[in-house]
Each structure stands twice: as structure tokens, then as C-alpha cells.
Scaffold this motif. Structure first.
Motif, PDB file in Angstrom:
ATOM      1  N   VAL A   1     -22.682  99.180  13.136  1.00  0.00           N
ATOM      2  CA  VAL A   1     -23.430  99.111  11.884  1.00  0.00           C
ATOM      3  C   VAL A   1     -23.155 100.377  11.070  1.00  0.00           C
ATOM      4  CG1 VAL A   1     -25.711  98.983  10.839  1.00  0.00           C
ATOM      5  CG2 VAL A   1     -25.215  97.680  12.920  1.00  0.00           C
TER       6      VAL A   1
ATOM      7  N   ARG B   1     -24.287 103.057   8.700  1.00  0.00           N
ATOM      8  CA  ARG B   1     -25.538 103.652   8.222  1.00  0.00           C
ATOM      9  C   ARG B   1     -25.209 104.615   7.077  1.00  0.00           C
ATOM     10  NH1 ARG B   1     -30.072 102.945  11.380  1.00  0.00           N
ATOM     11  NH2 ARG B   1     -31.029 104.844  10.530  1.00  0.00           N
TER      12      ARG B   1
ATOM     13  N   LYS C   1     -29.517 106.150   1.729  1.00  0.00           N
ATOM     14  CA  LYS C   1     -30.003 105.253   0.682  1.00  0.00           C
ATOM     15  C   LYS C   1     -29.945 105.902  -0.696  1.00  0.00           C
ATOM     16  CE  LYS C   1     -34.209 103.007  -0.951  1.00  0.00           C
ATOM     17  NZ  LYS C   1     -35.674 102.901  -0.769  1.00  0.00           N
TER      18      LYS C   1
ATOM     19  N   ASP D   1     -35.997 100.878   7.108  1.00  0.00           N
ATOM     20  CA  ASP D   1     -35.664  99.865   8.113  1.00  0.00           C
ATOM     21  C   ASP D   1     -34.917  98.700   7.482  1.00  0.00           C
ATOM     22  OD1 ASP D   1     -36.834 101.386  10.076  1.00  0.00           O
ATOM     23  OD2 ASP D   1     -38.689 100.216  10.158  1.00  0.00           O
TER      24      ASP D   1
ATOM     25  N   TRP E   1     -33.258  98.792   4.685  1.00  0.00           N
ATOM     26  CA  TRP E   1     -31.994  99.310   4.164  1.00  0.00           C
ATOM     27  C   TRP E   1     -30.903  99.296   5.238  1.00  0.00           C
ATOM     28  CZ3 TRP E   1     -29.760 100.377  -0.318  1.00  0.00           C
ATOM     29  CH2 TRP E   1     -28.657 101.229  -0.362  1.00  0.00           C
ATOM     30  N   HIS E   2     -31.285  99.609   6.460  1.00  0.00           N
ATOM     31  CA  HIS E   2     -30.311  99.663   7.551  1.00  0.00           C
ATOM     32  C   HIS E   2     -30.205  98.347   8.330  1.00  0.00           C
ATOM     33  CE1 HIS E   2     -29.670 103.906   6.933  1.00  0.00           C
ATOM     34  NE2 HIS E   2     -30.936 104.184   7.119  1.00  0.00           N
ATOM     35  N   GLU E   3     -30.996  97.359   7.949  1.00  0.00           N
ATOM     36  CA  GLU E   3     -30.991  96.081   8.658  1.00  0.00           C
ATOM     37  C   GLU E   3     -29.671  95.347   8.450  1.00  0.00           C
ATOM     38  OE1 GLU E   3     -33.724  91.985   8.873  1.00  0.00           O
ATOM     39  OE2 GLU E   3     -34.310  93.676   7.604  1.00  0.00           O
ATOM     40  N   VAL E   4     -29.187  94.682   9.508  1.00  0.00           N
ATOM     41  CA  VAL E   4     -27.925  93.958   9.430  1.00  0.00           C
ATOM     42  C   VAL E   4     -28.099  92.678   8.622  1.00  0.00           C
ATOM     43  CG1 VAL E   4     -26.135  92.761  10.756  1.00  0.00           C
ATOM     44  CG2 VAL E   4     -27.092  94.913  11.603  1.00  0.00           C
TER      45      VAL E   4
ATOM     46  N   ASP F   1     -23.102  93.543   8.359  1.00  0.00           N
ATOM     47  CA  ASP F   1     -23.256  94.991   8.337  1.00  0.00           C
ATOM     48  C   ASP F   1     -24.606  95.308   7.703  1.00  0.00           C
ATOM     49  OD1 ASP F   1     -22.733  97.724   8.604  1.00  0.00           O
ATOM     50  OD2 ASP F   1     -20.654  97.516   7.966  1.00  0.00           O
ATOM     51  N   SER F   2     -24.888  96.577   7.539  1.00  0.00           N
ATOM     52  CA  SER F   2     -26.175  96.990   7.002  1.00  0.00           C
ATOM     53  C   SER F   2     -26.318  96.613   5.533  1.00  0.00           C
ATOM     54  CB  SER F   2     -26.341  98.505   7.157  1.00  0.00           C
ATOM     55  OG  SER F   2     -25.399  99.188   6.339  1.00  0.00           O
ATOM     56  N   TYR F   3     -27.568  96.495   5.087  1.00  0.00           N
ATOM     57  CA  TYR F   3     -27.816  96.225   3.673  1.00  0.00           C
ATOM     58  C   TYR F   3     -27.290  97.379   2.827  1.00  0.00           C
ATOM     59  CZ  TYR F   3     -30.078  94.214  -0.406  1.00  0.00           C
ATOM     60  OH  TYR F   3     -30.303  93.629  -1.625  1.00  0.00           O
TER      61      TYR F   3
ATOM     62  N   ARG G   1     -24.591  99.105   3.427  1.00  0.00           N
ATOM     63  CA  ARG G   1     -23.151  98.858   3.236  1.00  0.00           C
ATOM     64  C   ARG G   1     -22.956  97.808   2.141  1.00  0.00           C
ATOM     65  NH1 ARG G   1     -18.260  97.716   6.203  1.00  0.00           N
ATOM     66  NH2 ARG G   1     -16.663  97.507   4.579  1.00  0.00           N
TER      67      ARG G   1
END
Length: 277
Positions: A7, A9, A12, A125, A127-130, A138-140, A142
Motif C-alpha cells: 500500500v 502511504r 495527505k 484512516d 485516506w490510507h484505506e485501500v 492502492d490507498s485513496y 495514491r
């Protein structure tokens, strides 16, 4: 997420500063356009400047929760629509063609204002969620860096179409767009450019958008900070030309590129730089 696809990271505030700057840049370049300039064709087949702004507006509307609009034409039959994402994009473009240029600009400003508020208020949380992104799961965060790249590319589309002054590449949106493109260079060098195992490919981007991107091919190609040894291929070109080639906006002109080492591999990589959907 498998170990092969970790993922991403991303900070933000950093990514949002770039995304918001990209919207501001589009707003600035289109704010004073004449009707003739709004109707100018761009490097994107079938799309005018109006259509490019409609595309950005539609995508952000969708990310804000709006469903795809209904249109009276089967957009999948259009020559420049090649996949499902293209179909979705074209539906928004077709729908928003009915707005005047002034109405579209007002819609763009209102939609991006809503997105700014929503993204600023998003928790870490989430923001980093897949999630699913154009680059795969990938993460939000990204995903939002991909959005920054997309919007930066569309700013260039508009500027090129109307002969506007060059883009400001000192801002965070240009840096983040280049970060996103650099991430894909392993795929470009190894999968598309078919650099042989053991290759050490150095992309030297020159001009105001300068950067060095190193790709090592060891079983699979990946971007690295440094090489163990000298590069086997060097490719030097202007950073904005690199950006336009990666987005498929211009044809390859080898006389604008300087090659070193295995020139045949270098030329093949440049001929396959266009990786964008």
C-alpha cells in the motif's frame, strides 16, 4: 494487499496541496478564454477545451458521489473510446457539452469546491484505506495523486490547445504528477519497453521539470535510487516532453532525445512511454 503490491502511504496535506493547485491552475488558464478558445481541439481525439474541463468536472462529480449521466448516444461506438473507463468519461463529456462555457466553468468551480471540503475533512484512516485506483488496488491517497497527475496533464492539454503561457512547474502539482509517472517507469521499461534482464536504465529529465529516474531490471523492472554500476542505457529528454509522451499527447521524435549505451533498447523504451489508459 499482497507483498508484491504494498500500500502506498502518502502525506495527505502534501497530496492535497498538489491536487488543489492543479484545479487552481486549470481555473486560471480557462478563466479568461474566448468562446473560440473554448472550442479549440486538444491533443485528445474528439475533445475540445470545453470537453477537457467537462471531463475533469465529471470525474470529480463522480468521486463526490454523483452517478454517471444518461446520454442519447452509444459512446462505446466512438473511435476514440477504447475501454469501460473511456465510456464513463465520454458520458460525462457528452452530458456537459450542453452547458455554455460560462456555465461549465461555474460547475467546475462548484464541484471542486465541494471536493476540497470533502477531502480536507477526510480522516487519516480513510485516506490510507485501500480502494480501486486507475493503477490497481492502492490507498485513496495514491488515487488522489493519480488525480493530480491527470489534472496536470489536462492543464497542459488546455495550454497547448490555446497557445497559453507554459505551465508553472514549480508548484506541488507538477512534482506530484512527476512522482506518479516515475512510479510507473518500471512497468514502462520492463513490460512495455522489454528491456532485457540486467539492464540499468537511467532517464534524465531536463529543463524546468528535471529529475533522474533509475530503473533496474533484475527478474522484474523496478525504480531504484541508485545503480550498482554504470547505467547500460541512458535516455535524456525535456521533462515536459516526457510528460506529454507518457500521456500519448505527442508523437515520438527521436531527434529530441539523447541516447547513450544500448541505443536500440533506449529507443524502444521511448517508443513505449505512452502508458496512460
Amino acid at each position: 494487499m499482497s507483498p508484491a503490491r504494498p500500500v502506498t502511504r502518502l502525506d495527505k496535506s502534501d497530496v492535497l496541496s498538489g491536487l488543489f493547485a492543479s484545479w487552481d491552475a486549470i481555473d486560471q488558464v480557462v478563466g479568461d478564454l474566448t468562446d473560440t478558445q473554448w472550442s479549440q481541439p486538444t491533443a485528445l481525439p474528439g475533445w475540445t477545451v470545453h470537453d477537457v474541463v467537462a471531463h475533469v468536472t465529471g470525474t470529480e462529480s463522480m468521486l463526490q458521489g454523483a452517478g454517471p449521466p444518461e446520454v442519447d448516444v452509444d459512446v462505446s461506438t466512438l473511435e476514440h473510446v477504447r475501454n469501460d473507463i473511456g465510456v464513463l468519461n465520454e458520458r460525462w463529456v457528452c452530458k456537459l457539452r450542453g452547458l455554455s462555457h460560462a456555465e461549465l466553468l461555474e460547475r467546475f468551480r462548484a464541484t471542486t469546491a465541494e471536493r476540497r471540503e470533502a477531502l480536507t475533512g477526510m480522516g487519516e484512516d480513510q485516506w490510507h484505506e485501500v480502494t480501486m485506483t486507475p493503477a490497481g488496488p492502492d490507498s485513496y491517497g495514491r488515487f488522489m495523486r493519480v488525480r493530480t497527475f491527470d489534472c496536470f496533464m489536462h492543464e497542459l492539454d488546455v495550454r497547448d490547445a490555446v497557445g497559453a503561457s507554459p505551465a508553472d512547474v514549480a508548484g506541488p502539482h507538477a512534482r506530484l504528477a512527476l512522482d506518479e509517472m516515475a512510479t510507473s517507469m518500471g512497468f514502462v521499461v520492463g513490460k512495455l519497453g522489454k528491456a532485457p534482464d540486467g539492464s540499468r536504465v537511467r532517464l534524465e529529465l531536463t529543463g524546468p521539470l528535471s529529475r533522474t529516474i533509475n530503473v533496474a531490471v533484475d527478474g522484474r523492472a523496478k525504480v531504484v535510487d541508485e545503480f550498482d554500476g554504470e547505467p547500460t542505457v541512458t535516455i535524456a529528454l525535456d521533462g515536459l516532453l516526457f510528460t506529454r509522451l507518457a500521456g500519448g499527447r505527442v508523437a515520438v521524435a527521436h531527434d529530441a532525445v539523447t541516447y547513450g549505451g544500448d541505443k536500440a533498447v533506449g529507443r524502444r523504451i521511448v517508443e513505449h512511454l505512452n502508458y496512460v489508459i
